[in-house]
Design an enzyme around this catalytic site. Structure first.
Site, PDB file in Angstrom:
ATOM      1  N   THR A  11       0.744  -1.236   0.000  1.00  0.00           N
ATOM      2  CA  THR A  11       0.000   0.000   0.000  1.00  0.00           C
ATOM      3  C   THR A  11       0.778   1.293   0.000  1.00  0.00           C
ATOM      4  O   THR A  11       1.929   1.366   0.389  1.00  0.00           O
ATOM      5  CB  THR A  11      -1.007   0.020   1.162  1.00  0.00           C
ATOM      6  OG1 THR A  11      -2.230   0.376   0.640  1.00  0.00           O
ATOM      7  CG2 THR A  11      -0.656   0.888   2.265  1.00  0.00           C
ATOM      8  N   LYS A  43      -8.018   0.106   1.808  1.00  0.00           N
ATOM      9  CA  LYS A  43      -7.210   0.447   2.977  1.00  0.00           C
ATOM     10  C   LYS A  43      -7.491   1.839   3.511  1.00  0.00           C
ATOM     11  O   LYS A  43      -6.758   2.358   4.329  1.00  0.00           O
ATOM     12  CB  LYS A  43      -5.744   0.293   2.622  1.00  0.00           C
ATOM     13  CG  LYS A  43      -5.417  -1.125   2.167  1.00  0.00           C
ATOM     14  CD  LYS A  43      -4.049  -1.191   1.589  1.00  0.00           C
ATOM     15  CE  LYS A  43      -4.102  -1.892   0.270  1.00  0.00           C
ATOM     16  NZ  LYS A  43      -2.911  -1.756  -0.497  1.00  0.00           N
ATOM     17  N   GLY A  55      -6.642   5.585   7.161  1.00  0.00           N
ATOM     18  CA  GLY A  55      -5.911   4.826   6.155  1.00  0.00           C
ATOM     19  C   GLY A  55      -4.782   4.085   6.829  1.00  0.00           C
ATOM     20  O   GLY A  55      -4.122   4.629   7.710  1.00  0.00           O
ATOM     21  N   SER A 135       4.622   2.008   1.175  1.00  0.00           N
ATOM     22  CA  SER A 135       5.717   1.752   0.242  1.00  0.00           C
ATOM     23  C   SER A 135       5.997   2.898  -0.713  1.00  0.00           C
ATOM     24  O   SER A 135       7.139   3.212  -0.998  1.00  0.00           O
ATOM     25  CB  SER A 135       5.421   0.495  -0.571  1.00  0.00           C
ATOM     26  OG  SER A 135       5.233  -0.608   0.281  1.00  0.00           O
ATOM     27  N   CYS A 170       6.576   3.206  -7.980  1.00  0.00           N
ATOM     28  CA  CYS A 170       6.719   2.214  -6.908  1.00  0.00           C
ATOM     29  C   CYS A 170       6.101   0.883  -7.334  1.00  0.00           C
ATOM     30  O   CYS A 170       4.909   0.829  -7.646  1.00  0.00           O
ATOM     31  CB  CYS A 170       6.037   2.729  -5.638  1.00  0.00           C
ATOM     32  SG  CYS A 170       6.089   1.543  -4.267  1.00  0.00           S
ATOM     33  N   THR A 173       2.889  -0.285  -5.457  1.00  0.00           N
ATOM     34  CA  THR A 173       1.713   0.592  -5.519  1.00  0.00           C
ATOM     35  C   THR A 173       1.050   0.420  -6.872  1.00  0.00           C
ATOM     36  O   THR A 173       1.723   0.454  -7.893  1.00  0.00           O
ATOM     37  CB  THR A 173       2.149   2.073  -5.331  1.00  0.00           C
ATOM     38  OG1 THR A 173       2.849   2.207  -4.090  1.00  0.00           O
ATOM     39  CG2 THR A 173       0.950   3.006  -5.341  1.00  0.00           C
TER      40      THR A 173
END
Length: 182
Positions: A11, A43, A55, A135, A170, A173
């Protein structure tokens, strides 16, 4: 010697505040090692009669456990966000079971925001009204800062565009986004 356990990465959560609107967004990707386990995880959720956004990043089960604990604290303190996060952070620091949870949370209402972590951290954002965890947090935060400074986009538009930038950079993600706004 046993093989190393794959690290769970999951996430990116971004909170953007602009023009009296607060938007929180997360991606939906959950990975284990080099494999994507889920692409549509949720999330970001609402709490406190839908007036508080929460979150979480880190272990999914740990995040959900913390969300439940936070909701309990919010109820105990009659919706007082600051008191609830202070008490949650204190419990997280001192409770032996909670200390094992591997997660971080951003909680926000229409005027205040906090980052809560298991290290006992309880932080509020800088004056720019931005906060990110997970992340891809640094990528999303950098993109959101640039958009906030150089555009007239709304909080939700900034959150969306910044998360799409993070998803391009990322590997943990994705662009399956969940939005909540107060």
């Amino acid at each position: 010697m046993s093989a190393p356990t794959p690290q769970t990465r999951s996430t990116t959560v971004l909170m953007v505040r602009r023009d009296e609107r607060t938007c929180m967004v997360s991606d939906g990707q959950v990975t284990l090692g080099e494999a994507v386990l889920k692409s549509g995880a949720v999330k970001v959720q609402r709490a406190g009669d839908d007036k508080v956004l929460v979150g979480f990043a880190g272990g999914a089960a740990d995040g959900l456990a913390l969300f439940a604990r936070f909701e309990t604290k919010l109820g105990e303190y009659s919706g007082n966000l600051e008191r609830a996060v202070v008490e949650l952070a204190q419990d997280w620091r001192t409770d032996r079971v909670l200390r094992q949870l591997q997660a971080q949370m951003i909680v926000a209402d229409s005027s205040r925001s906090f980052l809560v972590s298991g290290n006992g951290d309880l932080l509020q954002p800088d004056d720019d009204g931005l906060m990110a965890i997970g992340s891809g947090a640094n990528y999303a935060l950098a993109a959101a800062r640039a958009l906030l400074r150089h555009t007239e986009l709304t909080a939700a538009q900034i959150a969306r565009e910044a998360m799409l930038v993070a998803a391009e950079i990322c590997i943990y993600t994705n662009d399956h986004l969940t939005f909540e706004e107060v």
